[in-house]
Design an enzyme around this catalytic site. Structure first.
Site, PDB file in Angstrom:
ATOM      1  N   LYS A  70       0.834  -1.205   0.000  1.00 59.94           N
ATOM      2  CA  LYS A  70       0.000   0.000   0.000  1.00 59.94           C
ATOM      3  C   LYS A  70       0.869   1.255   0.000  1.00 59.94           C
ATOM      4  CE  LYS A  70      -3.198  -0.028   3.317  1.00 59.94           C
ATOM      5  NZ  LYS A  70      -4.071  -0.438   4.439  1.00 59.94           N
TER       6      LYS A  70
ATOM      7  N   LYS B 269       2.658   2.125   2.551  1.00 57.96           N
ATOM      8  CA  LYS B 269       2.590   2.659   3.917  1.00 57.96           C
ATOM      9  C   LYS B 269       3.571   1.889   4.777  1.00 57.96           C
ATOM     10  CE  LYS B 269      -1.926   4.404   5.140  1.00 57.96           C
ATOM     11  NZ  LYS B 269      -3.121   4.255   5.952  1.00 57.96           N
TER      12      LYS B 269
HETATM   13  N1  C2G Z   1     -10.431   7.101   9.471  1.00 54.75           N
HETATM   14  C1  C2G Z   1     -11.418   8.008   9.851  1.00 54.75           C
HETATM   15  N2  C2G Z   1     -11.057   9.236  10.282  1.00 54.75           N
HETATM   16  C2  C2G Z   1      -9.745   9.590  10.351  1.00 54.75           C
HETATM   17  C3  C2G Z   1      -8.740   8.672   9.984  1.00 54.75           C
HETATM   18  C4  C2G Z   1      -9.111   7.410   9.542  1.00 54.75           C
HETATM   19  O1  C2G Z   1     -12.621   7.700   9.795  1.00 54.75           O
HETATM   20  N3  C2G Z   1      -9.426  10.845  10.787  1.00 54.75           N
HETATM   21  C5  C2G Z   1     -10.856   5.782   8.993  1.00 54.75           C
HETATM   22  C6  C2G Z   1     -10.437   5.533   7.545  1.00 54.75           C
HETATM   23  O2  C2G Z   1     -11.365   6.150   6.651  1.00 54.75           O
HETATM   24  C7  C2G Z   1     -10.471   4.002   7.471  1.00 54.75           C
HETATM   25  C8  C2G Z   1     -10.072   3.586   8.897  1.00 54.75           C
HETATM   26  O3  C2G Z   1     -10.237   4.762   9.734  1.00 54.75           O
HETATM   27  O4  C2G Z   1     -11.803   3.546   7.200  1.00 54.75           O
HETATM   28  C9  C2G Z   1      -8.644   3.099   8.979  1.00 54.75           C
HETATM   29  O5  C2G Z   1      -7.811   4.104   8.451  1.00 54.75           O
HETATM   30  P1  C2G Z   1      -6.383   3.644   7.841  1.00 54.75           P
HETATM   31  O6  C2G Z   1      -5.683   2.804   8.815  1.00 54.75           O
HETATM   32  O7  C2G Z   1      -5.729   4.851   7.261  1.00 54.75           O
HETATM   33  O8  C2G Z   1      -6.895   2.693   6.663  1.00 54.75           O
HETATM   34  P2  C2G Z   1      -6.326   2.627   5.166  1.00 54.75           P
HETATM   35  O9  C2G Z   1      -4.852   2.694   5.183  1.00 54.75           O
HETATM   36  O10 C2G Z   1      -7.114   3.592   4.390  1.00 54.75           O
HETATM   37  O11 C2G Z   1      -6.667   1.092   4.770  1.00 54.75           O
HETATM   38  O12 C2G Z   1      -8.347  -2.310   1.965  1.00 54.75           O
HETATM   39  C10 C2G Z   1      -8.613  -1.078   2.606  1.00 54.75           C
HETATM   40  C11 C2G Z   1      -7.382  -0.510   3.245  1.00 54.75           C
HETATM   41  O13 C2G Z   1      -6.736  -1.465   4.062  1.00 54.75           O
HETATM   42  C12 C2G Z   1      -7.774   0.720   4.066  1.00 54.75           C
END
Ligand code: C2G
Length: 129
Positions: free
Chosen positions: A44, A46
């Site tokens: 990803k 990350k």
């Molecule tokens: N999130 C949120 N508000 C934030 C930060 C994050 O609602 N201020 C939500 C994101 O939208 C996501 C969840 O928290 O639904 C997890 O965020 P991440 O760990 O950044 O997820 P991501 O890297 O986007 O991984 O297959 C899908 C991916 O694995 C999603």
């Protein structure tokens, strides 16, 4: 039992994550979190601060979370939903529309992201209340 699933890295766990998990759980009785593995995070683009095991342990301590499974690839969602008998798929709306193909299997809900908080901003040391 109405089962909900969500996916993510959940690194440097913060209140935006907690509010997402709280709202996701409210759509059913059981919430599974598919947690991105360290290898999948590399895919990803990350690099999580905490290892998968530490991120898993923290998620399992949250009262809204019933189960944590590994997310190892983009393509596992449809089979997860099938295998686990998921009724509702929930993601933050930064993913709006990206997983609509899953609507043939279950309800797909995109929730508003919590403003002004992100793992990136924490990493960059921005001051926060
Ligand atoms: N999130 C949120 N508000 C934030 C930060 C994050 O609602 N201020 C939500 C994101 O939208 C996501 C969840 O928290 O639904 C997890 O965020 P991440 O760990 O950044 O997820 P991501 O890297 O986007 O991984 O297959 C899908 C991916 O694995 C999603």
């Amino acid at each position: 039992m109405k089962k909900v699933i969500t996916y993510g890295t959940f690194d440097l766990l913060h209140y935006g994550h907690i509010l997402l998990l709280q709202r996701a759980k409210a759509f059913g009785d059981h919430l599974t979190v598919a947690l991105s593995t360290d290898d999948f995070n590399r895919l990803k683009g990350k690099a999580a601060y905490f290892s998968y095991e530490k991120r898993k342990m923290m998620l399992e301590a949250i009262k809204y979370v019933d189960e944590v499974i590994p997310e190892t690839c983009w393509e596992q969602k449809a089979s997860d939903i099938q295998r686990l008998g998921i009724s509702v798929f929930v993601m933050g709306n930064d993913w709006e529309g990206k997983f609509d193909e899953l609507r043939s299997q279950c309800e797909v809900i995109y929730l508003a992201r919590t403003p002004d908080i992100s793992t990136t901003s924490i990493k960059s040391g921005l001051q926060h209340s």
